[in-house]
Design a protein around this motif. Structure first.
Motif, PDB file in Angstrom:
ATOM      1  N   LEU A  62       0.823  -1.199   0.000  1.00  0.00           N
ATOM      2  CA  LEU A  62       0.000   0.000   0.000  1.00  0.00           C
ATOM      3  C   LEU A  62       0.865   1.259   0.000  1.00  0.00           C
ATOM      4  CD1 LEU A  62      -2.750  -1.038   2.571  1.00  0.00           C
ATOM      5  CD2 LEU A  62      -2.845  -1.136   0.074  1.00  0.00           C
ATOM      6  N   ALA A  63       0.399   2.277  -0.713  1.00  0.00           N
ATOM      7  CA  ALA A  63       1.168   3.509  -0.845  1.00  0.00           C
ATOM      8  C   ALA A  63       1.385   4.185   0.503  1.00  0.00           C
ATOM      9  CB  ALA A  63       0.453   4.459  -1.808  1.00  0.00           C
ATOM     10  N   GLU A  64       0.366   4.161   1.380  1.00  0.00           N
ATOM     11  CA  GLU A  64       0.514   4.837   2.670  1.00  0.00           C
ATOM     12  C   GLU A  64       1.555   4.159   3.557  1.00  0.00           C
ATOM     13  OE1 GLU A  64      -3.608   2.718   2.851  1.00  0.00           O
ATOM     14  OE2 GLU A  64      -2.364   3.741   1.362  1.00  0.00           O
ATOM     15  N   ASP A  65       1.691   2.846   3.427  1.00  0.00           N
ATOM     16  CA  ASP A  65       2.720   2.143   4.195  1.00  0.00           C
ATOM     17  C   ASP A  65       4.110   2.494   3.678  1.00  0.00           C
ATOM     18  OD1 ASP A  65       0.886   0.867   5.864  1.00  0.00           O
ATOM     19  OD2 ASP A  65       0.568  -0.733   4.418  1.00  0.00           O
ATOM     20  N   ARG A  66       4.229   2.620   2.376  1.00  0.00           N
ATOM     21  CA  ARG A  66       5.505   3.027   1.784  1.00  0.00           C
ATOM     22  C   ARG A  66       5.881   4.440   2.242  1.00  0.00           C
ATOM     23  NH1 ARG A  66       8.385   1.297  -2.567  1.00  0.00           N
ATOM     24  NH2 ARG A  66       6.791  -0.263  -2.981  1.00  0.00           N
ATOM     25  N   GLU A  67       4.906   5.326   2.263  1.00  0.00           N
ATOM     26  CA  GLU A  67       5.176   6.693   2.708  1.00  0.00           C
ATOM     27  C   GLU A  67       5.600   6.720   4.173  1.00  0.00           C
ATOM     28  OE1 GLU A  67       1.593   8.754   1.808  1.00  0.00           O
ATOM     29  OE2 GLU A  67       1.919   8.719  -0.371  1.00  0.00           O
ATOM     30  N   ALA A  68       4.990   5.856   4.994  1.00  0.00           N
ATOM     31  CA  ALA A  68       5.348   5.794   6.413  1.00  0.00           C
ATOM     32  C   ALA A  68       6.789   5.338   6.595  1.00  0.00           C
ATOM     33  CB  ALA A  68       4.397   4.854   7.150  1.00  0.00           C
ATOM     34  N   VAL A  69       7.226   4.436   5.735  1.00  0.00           N
ATOM     35  CA  VAL A  69       8.600   3.931   5.795  1.00  0.00           C
ATOM     36  C   VAL A  69       9.602   5.065   5.583  1.00  0.00           C
ATOM     37  CG1 VAL A  69      10.273   2.617   4.426  1.00  0.00           C
ATOM     38  CG2 VAL A  69       8.177   1.522   5.213  1.00  0.00           C
ATOM     39  N   PHE A  70       9.386   5.854   4.543  1.00  0.00           N
ATOM     40  CA  PHE A  70      10.326   6.936   4.256  1.00  0.00           C
ATOM     41  C   PHE A  70      10.190   8.075   5.269  1.00  0.00           C
ATOM     42  CE2 PHE A  70      10.098   4.800   0.085  1.00  0.00           C
ATOM     43  CZ  PHE A  70      11.451   4.555  -0.095  1.00  0.00           C
ATOM     44  N   ALA A  71       8.979   8.282   5.775  1.00  0.00           N
ATOM     45  CA  ALA A  71       8.790   9.308   6.804  1.00  0.00           C
ATOM     46  C   ALA A  71       9.534   8.948   8.085  1.00  0.00           C
ATOM     47  CB  ALA A  71       7.301   9.490   7.094  1.00  0.00           C
ATOM     48  N   ALA A  72       9.692   7.648   8.339  1.00  0.00           N
ATOM     49  CA  ALA A  72      10.410   7.201   9.537  1.00  0.00           C
ATOM     50  C   ALA A  72      11.920   7.354   9.391  1.00  0.00           C
ATOM     51  CB  ALA A  72      10.067   5.744   9.835  1.00  0.00           C
ATOM     52  N   GLY A  73      12.378   7.629   8.167  1.00  0.00           N
ATOM     53  CA  GLY A  73      13.807   7.831   7.955  1.00  0.00           C
ATOM     54  C   GLY A  73      14.513   6.697   7.256  1.00  0.00           C
ATOM     55  N   MET A  74      13.751   5.736   6.736  1.00  0.00           N
ATOM     56  CA  MET A  74      14.395   4.632   6.029  1.00  0.00           C
ATOM     57  C   MET A  74      14.813   5.068   4.629  1.00  0.00           C
ATOM     58  SD  MET A  74      12.460   1.204   7.293  1.00  0.00           S
ATOM     59  CE  MET A  74      11.944   1.005   9.007  1.00  0.00           C
ATOM     60  N   ASP A  75      15.753   4.329   4.070  1.00  0.00           N
ATOM     61  CA  ASP A  75      16.343   4.706   2.788  1.00  0.00           C
ATOM     62  C   ASP A  75      15.808   3.905   1.611  1.00  0.00           C
ATOM     63  OD1 ASP A  75      18.609   6.506   3.900  1.00  0.00           O
ATOM     64  OD2 ASP A  75      18.815   4.648   5.028  1.00  0.00           O
ATOM     65  N   GLY A  76      15.199   2.760   1.889  1.00  0.00           N
ATOM     66  CA  GLY A  76      14.726   1.905   0.814  1.00  0.00           C
ATOM     67  C   GLY A  76      13.551   1.067   1.267  1.00  0.00           C
ATOM     68  N   PHE A  77      13.002   0.310   0.319  1.00  0.00           N
ATOM     69  CA  PHE A  77      11.750  -0.409   0.564  1.00  0.00           C
ATOM     70  C   PHE A  77      11.757  -1.677  -0.274  1.00  0.00           C
ATOM     71  CE2 PHE A  77       7.323  -1.402  -0.173  1.00  0.00           C
ATOM     72  CZ  PHE A  77       6.649  -0.987   0.965  1.00  0.00           C
ATOM     73  N   ALA A  78      11.484  -2.817   0.342  1.00  0.00           N
ATOM     74  CA  ALA A  78      11.375  -4.081  -0.387  1.00  0.00           C
ATOM     75  C   ALA A  78      10.178  -4.844   0.151  1.00  0.00           C
ATOM     76  CB  ALA A  78      12.642  -4.918  -0.234  1.00  0.00           C
ATOM     77  N   THR A  79       9.392  -5.400  -0.748  1.00  0.00           N
ATOM     78  CA  THR A  79       8.196  -6.121  -0.336  1.00  0.00           C
ATOM     79  C   THR A  79       8.489  -7.600  -0.144  1.00  0.00           C
ATOM     80  OG1 THR A  79       7.585  -6.251  -2.680  1.00  0.00           O
ATOM     81  CG2 THR A  79       6.534  -4.533  -1.362  1.00  0.00           C
ATOM     82  N   LYS A  80       7.681  -8.217   0.710  1.00  0.00           N
ATOM     83  CA  LYS A  80       7.769  -9.653   0.962  1.00  0.00           C
ATOM     84  C   LYS A  80       6.552 -10.338   0.350  1.00  0.00           C
ATOM     85  CE  LYS A  80       7.950  -9.350   5.438  1.00  0.00           C
ATOM     86  NZ  LYS A  80       8.067  -9.752   6.856  1.00  0.00           N
ATOM     87  N   PRO A  81       6.685 -11.583  -0.110  1.00  0.00           N
ATOM     88  CA  PRO A  81       7.900 -12.398  -0.058  1.00  0.00           C
ATOM     89  C   PRO A  81       9.008 -11.816  -0.926  1.00  0.00           C
ATOM     90  CG  PRO A  81       6.251 -13.456  -1.409  1.00  0.00           C
ATOM     91  CD  PRO A  81       5.576 -12.290  -0.768  1.00  0.00           C
ATOM     92  N   ILE A  82      10.232 -12.043  -0.505  1.00  0.00           N
ATOM     93  CA  ILE A  82      11.377 -11.396  -1.129  1.00  0.00           C
ATOM     94  C   ILE A  82      11.656 -11.973  -2.511  1.00  0.00           C
ATOM     95  CG2 ILE A  82      13.861 -11.013  -0.967  1.00  0.00           C
ATOM     96  CD1 ILE A  82      12.236  -9.380   0.999  1.00  0.00           C
ATOM     97  N   ASP A  83      11.807 -11.080  -3.474  1.00  0.00           N
ATOM     98  CA  ASP A  83      12.353 -11.429  -4.778  1.00  0.00           C
ATOM     99  C   ASP A  83      13.822 -11.004  -4.736  1.00  0.00           C
ATOM    100  OD1 ASP A  83      13.308 -10.968  -7.531  1.00  0.00           O
ATOM    101  OD2 ASP A  83      11.268 -11.473  -8.115  1.00  0.00           O
ATOM    102  N   ILE A  84      14.724 -11.975  -4.760  1.00  0.00           N
ATOM    103  CA  ILE A  84      16.139 -11.698  -4.524  1.00  0.00           C
ATOM    104  C   ILE A  84      16.702 -10.673  -5.503  1.00  0.00           C
ATOM    105  CG2 ILE A  84      18.463 -12.695  -4.552  1.00  0.00           C
ATOM    106  CD1 ILE A  84      16.880 -13.311  -2.052  1.00  0.00           C
ATOM    107  N   SER A  85      16.356 -10.793  -6.778  1.00  0.00           N
ATOM    108  CA  SER A  85      16.904  -9.859  -7.764  1.00  0.00           C
ATOM    109  C   SER A  85      16.439  -8.434  -7.480  1.00  0.00           C
ATOM    110  CB  SER A  85      16.510 -10.283  -9.180  1.00  0.00           C
ATOM    111  OG  SER A  85      15.105 -10.261  -9.343  1.00  0.00           O
ATOM    112  N   GLN A  86      15.184  -8.272  -7.074  1.00  0.00           N
ATOM    113  CA  GLN A  86      14.681  -6.939  -6.760  1.00  0.00           C
ATOM    114  C   GLN A  86      15.306  -6.402  -5.478  1.00  0.00           C
ATOM    115  OE1 GLN A  86      10.416  -7.060  -6.750  1.00  0.00           O
ATOM    116  NE2 GLN A  86      10.265  -7.522  -8.925  1.00  0.00           N
ATOM    117  N   LEU A  87      15.504  -7.278  -4.497  1.00  0.00           N
ATOM    118  CA  LEU A  87      16.149  -6.839  -3.262  1.00  0.00           C
ATOM    119  C   LEU A  87      17.579  -6.390  -3.535  1.00  0.00           C
ATOM    120  CD1 LEU A  87      16.242  -6.461  -0.211  1.00  0.00           C
ATOM    121  CD2 LEU A  87      16.853  -8.883   0.002  1.00  0.00           C
ATOM    122  N   PHE A  88      18.310  -7.159  -4.335  1.00  0.00           N
ATOM    123  CA  PHE A  88      19.682  -6.775  -4.668  1.00  0.00           C
ATOM    124  C   PHE A  88      19.710  -5.436  -5.405  1.00  0.00           C
ATOM    125  CE2 PHE A  88      21.717 -11.290  -4.659  1.00  0.00           C
ATOM    126  CZ  PHE A  88      21.578 -11.316  -3.286  1.00  0.00           C
ATOM    127  N   ALA A  89      18.728  -5.216  -6.284  1.00  0.00           N
ATOM    128  CA  ALA A  89      18.671  -3.950  -7.015  1.00  0.00           C
ATOM    129  C   ALA A  89      18.419  -2.787  -6.059  1.00  0.00           C
ATOM    130  CB  ALA A  89      17.581  -4.009  -8.084  1.00  0.00           C
TER     131      ALA A  89
END
Length: 208
Positions: A62-89
């Motif tokens: 959800l977009a609001e959860d993504r916004e909360a992540v960056f508002a908290a000061g995080m630098d990146g975002f990856a969804t689960k279940p993890i796609d390794i290639s996307q996580l590495f990117a």
């Protein structure tokens, strides 16, 4: 590599060493990932500590959860279940590591014709039913705002926002096994990274 079971343990480990990167689960007992990140950023500012890159790991698209992540000061975002290639990117983006020669090649205008890869989605989410539930959540929320968000940012010439959104939607669509949408977002992201404004509208037309 060190592991922590909750946000409080993360903060304790960060007092003992400064890692190159933290993968922070959002939902943890005792202290959640958002609270832990906010506390770490406060500690860095108050105590003059080195800034630790933090990437959020969450099952929410959800977009609001993504916004909360960056508002908290995080630098990146990856969804689960993890796609390794996307996580590495995402790790490469956050740590500003050089792109592979293939990734640095100018974006192709072609987009896969397959809208949904059911087999890949079932593998990512563990079952066809789980994948279908996530698709329904996406259709009821982020999908309705995808084009609106991108077109608004483009009309305002807010290219940094457009880059952030294209990157975010690329990851969400990839994690939901929607190859055509994910590839179209990747094409848009790449022309923005390469500062090719004349190609932005053609790439948007692939999406909207």
């Amino acid at each position: 590599m060190r592991r922590a079971r909750n946000g409080a343990e993360v903060l304790q480990l960060l007092t003992e060493q400064t890692p190159d990167l933290v993968l922070m689960d959002i939902q943890m007992p005792v202290m959640d990932g958002l609270t832990a990140c906010k506390q770490r950023r406060a500690n860095e500012q108050q105590q003059g500590l080195a800034k630790v890159p933090i990437i959020a790991l969450t099952a929410s698209a959800l977009a609001e959860d993504r916004e909360a992540v960056f508002a908290a000061g995080m630098d990146g975002f990856a969804t689960k279940p993890i796609d390794i290639s996307q996580l590495f990117a995402e790790i490469a983006r956050v740590l500003q590591l050089p792109l592979s020669p293939r990734a640095a090649t100018p974006a192709a205008a072609s987009v896969p014709s397959q809208l949904l890869d059911s087999d890949h989605g079932s593998a990512l989410w563990g079952s066809e039913a789980a994948h279908r539930r996530e698709l329904q959540r996406f259709a009821a929320g982020p999908l309705q705002h995808l084009c609106e968000d991108l077109l608004t940012a483009e009309s305002e010439q807010n290219f940094s926002r457009l880059l952030q959104q294209s990157h975010a939607y690329k990851g969400i669509c990839g994690n939901l096994a929607l190859p055509a949408l994910s590839s179209a977002c990747a094409n848009l992201e790449q022309v923005l990274q390469q500062q090719q404004p004349q190609l932005i509208q053609p790439r948007l037309l692939q999406l909207c």
